[in-house]
Enzyme design. Sequence first.
Site, short mmCIF file in Angstrom:
data_model
loop_
_atom_site.label_atom_id
_atom_site.label_comp_id
_atom_site.label_asym_id
_atom_site.label_seq_id
_atom_site.Cartn_x
_atom_site.Cartn_y
_atom_site.Cartn_z
CG ASN A 46 -52.48 -54.22 23.95
OD1 ASN A 46 -51.86 -54.98 24.68
ND2 ASN A 46 -53.78 -54.06 24.03
CB ILE A 47 -48.29 -49.20 24.40
CG1 ILE A 47 -47.25 -50.31 24.50
CG2 ILE A 47 -47.97 -48.05 25.35
CD1 ILE A 47 -45.89 -49.97 23.90
CD GLU A 48 -55.75 -50.01 25.94
OE1 GLU A 48 -56.21 -49.54 27.01
OE2 GLU A 48 -56.29 -50.93 25.28
CB CYS A 57 -51.85 -52.90 17.60
SG CYS A 57 -53.52 -52.31 17.33
CD GLU A 59 -51.49 -57.18 16.24
OE1 GLU A 59 -51.41 -56.34 17.17
OE2 GLU A 59 -52.57 -57.66 15.86
CB CYS A 94 -56.73 -53.75 14.06
SG CYS A 94 -55.27 -52.72 13.89
CB CYS A 97 -51.88 -54.53 12.78
SG CYS A 97 -51.63 -53.62 14.32
N1 THU Z 1 -55.23 -54.40 19.74
C1 THU Z 1 -54.00 -54.91 19.40
O1 THU Z 1 -53.02 -54.76 20.12
N2 THU Z 1 -53.90 -55.57 18.21
C2 THU Z 1 -54.94 -55.74 17.34
O2 THU Z 1 -54.73 -56.12 16.21
C3 THU Z 1 -56.31 -55.48 17.80
C4 THU Z 1 -56.41 -54.49 18.91
C5 THU Z 1 -55.33 -53.67 21.02
C6 THU Z 1 -55.55 -52.19 20.87
C7 THU Z 1 -56.20 -51.86 22.19
O3 THU Z 1 -55.19 -51.63 23.16
C8 THU Z 1 -56.96 -53.12 22.57
O4 THU Z 1 -56.42 -54.15 21.77
C9 THU Z 1 -58.45 -53.03 22.36
O5 THU Z 1 -58.75 -52.62 21.06
#
Ligand code: THU
Length: 140
Positions: A46-48, A57, A59, A94, A97
């Site tokens: 994941n890359i915020e 996300c 995935e 989520c 995804c």
């Molecule tokens: N996140 C994912 O990478 N995949 C998911 O299916 C659920 C959420 C990440 C997004 C964010 O960076 C962190 O988890 C918290 O929501």
Amino acid sequence: MDKNATYKKLVEEAIKMLNFSYVPYSHFHVGAALLTTEDEIYTGCNIENSAFGPTNCAERTAFFKAISEGKKTFKAIAIVGGPNGIIKDFCPPCGVCRQVMREFCKDDFEIILGKSPDNYIVKTLKEILPLSFGSEDLEK
Ligand code: THU
């Protein structure tokens, strides 16, 4: 490779990706490992983003890496995650995804939710996204 060995390998690859998560806001690391029908593995983290909305996300990172390199058919994805990169529980994908999976995968696509390489559960896309919308609905 038998199925259990494949699942284990995918969870191992997903766990490695927890090191690359860019998560200065949530501190919640997620790693993914996507298996193509040609048995290649594409990984993602994941890359915020400070504006939150552009966050990607793990995935989707894995899917977009694979699709951008011409891969179109997929068998399975392993997903792991947890606060500060420590896996405490399963990390289900989520809704966004799941819809991306729906675009590129069949009903029997497998989602492997891991706690460790030896502790995981497997669900199909149909199980985690019933009554879904897809491209065929546009033609009705
Ligand atoms: N996140 C994912 O990478 N995949 C998911 O299916 C659920 C959420 C990440 C997004 C964010 O960076 C962190 O988890 C918290 O929501």
